[in-house]
Design an enzyme around this catalytic site. Sequence first.
Site, mmCIF file in Angstrom:
data_model
loop_
_atom_site.group_PDB
_atom_site.id
_atom_site.type_symbol
_atom_site.label_atom_id
_atom_site.label_comp_id
_atom_site.label_asym_id
_atom_site.label_seq_id
_atom_site.Cartn_x
_atom_site.Cartn_y
_atom_site.Cartn_z
ATOM 1 N N ASP A 1 4.480 0.567 12.120
ATOM 2 C CA ASP A 1 3.385 0.058 11.301
ATOM 3 C C ASP A 1 3.163 -1.448 11.730
ATOM 4 O OD1 ASP A 1 2.632 2.444 10.068
ATOM 5 O OD2 ASP A 1 3.121 1.726 8.130
ATOM 6 N N ARG B 1 1.020 14.630 13.087
ATOM 7 C CA ARG B 1 1.388 14.436 11.813
ATOM 8 C C ARG B 1 1.640 15.637 11.068
ATOM 9 N NH1 ARG B 1 -0.593 8.670 9.377
ATOM 10 N NH2 ARG B 1 1.082 8.664 8.545
ATOM 11 N N CYS C 1 -4.681 13.107 12.510
ATOM 12 C CA CYS C 1 -5.286 11.912 12.287
ATOM 13 C C CYS C 1 -5.101 11.148 13.476
ATOM 14 C CB CYS C 1 -4.584 11.037 10.987
ATOM 15 S SG CYS C 1 -3.057 10.239 11.685
ATOM 16 N N ILE D 1 7.732 6.980 17.111
ATOM 17 C CA ILE D 1 7.404 7.765 15.911
ATOM 18 C C ILE D 1 6.338 8.438 15.872
ATOM 19 C CG2 ILE D 1 7.236 7.401 13.230
ATOM 20 C CD1 ILE D 1 9.885 6.268 13.964
ATOM 21 N N ARG E 1 -8.682 -0.239 4.126
ATOM 22 C CA ARG E 1 -7.843 0.805 3.637
ATOM 23 C C ARG E 1 -6.314 -0.045 3.318
ATOM 24 N NH1 ARG E 1 -6.331 4.387 7.592
ATOM 25 N NH2 ARG E 1 -4.617 4.778 6.073
ATOM 26 N N LYS F 1 0.849 -1.135 -0.025
ATOM 27 C CA LYS F 1 -0.035 0.089 0.076
ATOM 28 C C LYS F 1 0.847 1.362 -0.101
ATOM 29 C CE LYS F 1 -1.783 1.461 3.897
ATOM 30 N NZ LYS F 1 -1.586 2.816 4.086
ATOM 31 N N ASN F 2 1.913 1.269 1.083
ATOM 32 C CA ASN F 2 2.452 2.631 1.038
ATOM 33 C C ASN F 2 3.581 2.767 -0.150
ATOM 34 O OD1 ASN F 2 1.249 3.022 3.514
ATOM 35 N ND2 ASN F 2 2.971 2.855 4.801
HETATM 36 C C1 UD1 Z 1 4.646 6.819 6.222
HETATM 37 C C2 UD1 Z 1 3.588 5.996 6.311
HETATM 38 C C3 UD1 Z 1 3.121 5.339 7.665
HETATM 39 C C4 UD1 Z 1 4.274 5.083 8.452
HETATM 40 C C5 UD1 Z 1 4.951 6.222 8.389
HETATM 41 C C6 UD1 Z 1 6.253 5.855 9.518
HETATM 42 C C7 UD1 Z 1 2.686 6.266 3.966
HETATM 43 C C8 UD1 Z 1 1.680 6.244 3.227
HETATM 44 N N1 UD1 Z 1 2.709 6.138 5.476
HETATM 45 O O1 UD1 Z 1 3.739 7.930 6.924
HETATM 46 O O2 UD1 Z 1 2.242 4.084 7.348
HETATM 47 O O3 UD1 Z 1 3.566 4.615 9.753
HETATM 48 O O4 UD1 Z 1 5.504 6.487 7.345
HETATM 49 O O5 UD1 Z 1 7.026 4.911 8.843
HETATM 50 O O6 UD1 Z 1 3.690 5.838 3.541
HETATM 51 N N2 UD1 Z 1 6.958 14.492 10.880
HETATM 52 C C9 UD1 Z 1 6.924 15.895 11.228
HETATM 53 N N3 UD1 Z 1 6.874 16.713 9.958
HETATM 54 C C10 UD1 Z 1 6.734 16.425 8.797
HETATM 55 C C11 UD1 Z 1 6.309 15.057 8.556
HETATM 56 C C12 UD1 Z 1 6.475 14.174 9.447
HETATM 57 O O7 UD1 Z 1 7.254 16.219 12.363
HETATM 58 O O8 UD1 Z 1 6.558 17.160 7.966
HETATM 59 C C13 UD1 Z 1 6.999 13.535 11.852
HETATM 60 C C14 UD1 Z 1 5.856 12.812 12.013
HETATM 61 O O9 UD1 Z 1 4.774 13.516 12.958
HETATM 62 C C15 UD1 Z 1 6.404 11.593 12.396
HETATM 63 C C16 UD1 Z 1 7.654 11.404 11.777
HETATM 64 O O10 UD1 Z 1 7.987 12.556 11.399
HETATM 65 O O11 UD1 Z 1 6.501 11.546 14.172
HETATM 66 C C17 UD1 Z 1 7.487 10.385 10.794
HETATM 67 O O12 UD1 Z 1 6.571 10.585 9.963
HETATM 68 P P1 UD1 Z 1 6.615 10.164 8.590
HETATM 69 O O13 UD1 Z 1 7.582 9.321 8.138
HETATM 70 O O14 UD1 Z 1 6.549 11.469 7.731
HETATM 71 O O15 UD1 Z 1 5.364 9.236 8.340
HETATM 72 P P2 UD1 Z 1 4.285 9.348 7.114
HETATM 73 O O16 UD1 Z 1 5.259 9.761 5.662
HETATM 74 O O17 UD1 Z 1 3.435 10.371 7.115
#
Ligand code: UD1
Length: 427
Positions: free
Chosen positions: A313, A128, A123, A335, A405, A22-23
């Site tokens: 995850d 996030r 969410c 995370i 999902r 999915k991701n």
């Molecule tokens: C992706 C995955 C999700 C997984 C996550 C961590 C997809 C669609 N989703 O989510 O299933 O749980 O990686 O492996 O691929 N953060 C910030 N600022 C930002 C972006 C992130 O502070 O602009 C923080 C987040 O709050 C979190 C950490 O960084 O604490 C990691 O998040 P991130 O790796 O960005 O997760 P996603 O890409 O949203």
Amino acid sequence: MDKIIIRGGKRLSGTVPVSGAKNAALTLLPCALLTDEPVTLRNLPRLADIDGFQHLLNQFGISTSIAGARPEDFGRVMTLQATRLTSTVAPYDLVRKMRASILVLGPLLARAGEATVSLPGGCAIGNRPIDLHLKALEAIGAHIEMAAGYVRAIAPDGGLPGGRYSFPVVSVGATENALMAAVLARGKSTLHNAAREPEIVDLCNMLVAMGAQIEGIGTSDITIHGVDRLHGATYMVMPDRIEAGSYACAAAITGGEVTLAGARMEDMEATVQALRDAGVHVEPAKNGIHVAADGPLRPVTLSTAPYPGFATDMQAQLMAMLCLAKGSSVLTETIFENRYMHVPELNRMGAHIETKGRTAVVHGVQKLTGAEVMATDLRASMSLVIAGLAAEGETQVHRLYHLDRGYERLEEKFALLGADVERVGGD
Ligand code: UD1
């Protein structure tokens, strides 16, 4: 609304096909925005999130067609073509339903010179934010504006110049957005402390197949040499390491023995290690991974971490499995701040889990008992299914749309393994 009924106590055995990830799919789909030529994705999982993303891409004028959609097929083939973009706006009602919509920001900006995307908002698993997405895009030359709940990214005349960005925190999504923007920049971009998840490697491989020039794939330092244009490509989505890990935990909690067909050991070493630490046998098999549990499960202590660490995850599913271990496990979630929503539900099934801040202590119990449960996110919902498989009596998992999902045809796959899992209407 549908729900799932699990009559627990059946030992899982057999072979389950692992779907496309999915991701990975959610970051490969927006690559179609980067070229006017057709892009074909094979092994695309049939999931609500993928349908949602397809709908979002259609909004921008991308045509999509699906093949291989026989009811008995797992996965399907989608061809996407963005001959001409008719819109560069991702509206609130689509983005709010699916956070991954933010992944259109980078490629829209690269292709059209501007993009307007609704801010995704919070969410269930935490705040996030998207600040890192925006900072990375700014570093490669975008101008960012915020207004009325939307973010607008604009490239200078002539396109993004490229640039250097060092991520203060590893972010999968922000790395993906930056990569998809940088491939069409006029100059070179370097990303430091970039995410190294296998899904990022899949994205890089797809972009290279489309003509992008990327060095350092699979490392935390990625260099992208922008090219004038990308061409179409046909690409096979990688197998879903989280789905595979989920079925491994399900097999283990029932003392079962399953083959995860198509799973790649090299993508899921931390999960494999955690399962082995718990006393589960995990070995490479022909075209997959073989998982077998015979003795009692042992407790495990671990923290979630960016890849190659233990995936956040997988935390809920492993926790469900450890509810029946002999002894106390300690899991720390590093995370996301709010990723223990399955804990009260597991406790209602007879588990004994205590949380304090980011740490959960899972005291192994002799047995779980079926209950009516519901969870507010995808992986948490799967953890309840896993617990239900080993519980005495009947478990009903409500809010099935979370599972839909991210788990392709879950009840059919569990049926292949001999579990008693049934989807029924009404909630
Ligand atoms: C992706 C995955 C999700 C997984 C996550 C961590 C997809 C669609 N989703 O989510 O299933 O749980 O990686 O492996 O691929 N953060 C910030 N600022 C930002 C972006 C992130 O502070 O602009 C923080 C987040 O709050 C979190 C950490 O960084 O604490 C990691 O998040 P991130 O790796 O960005 O997760 P996603 O890409 O949203």
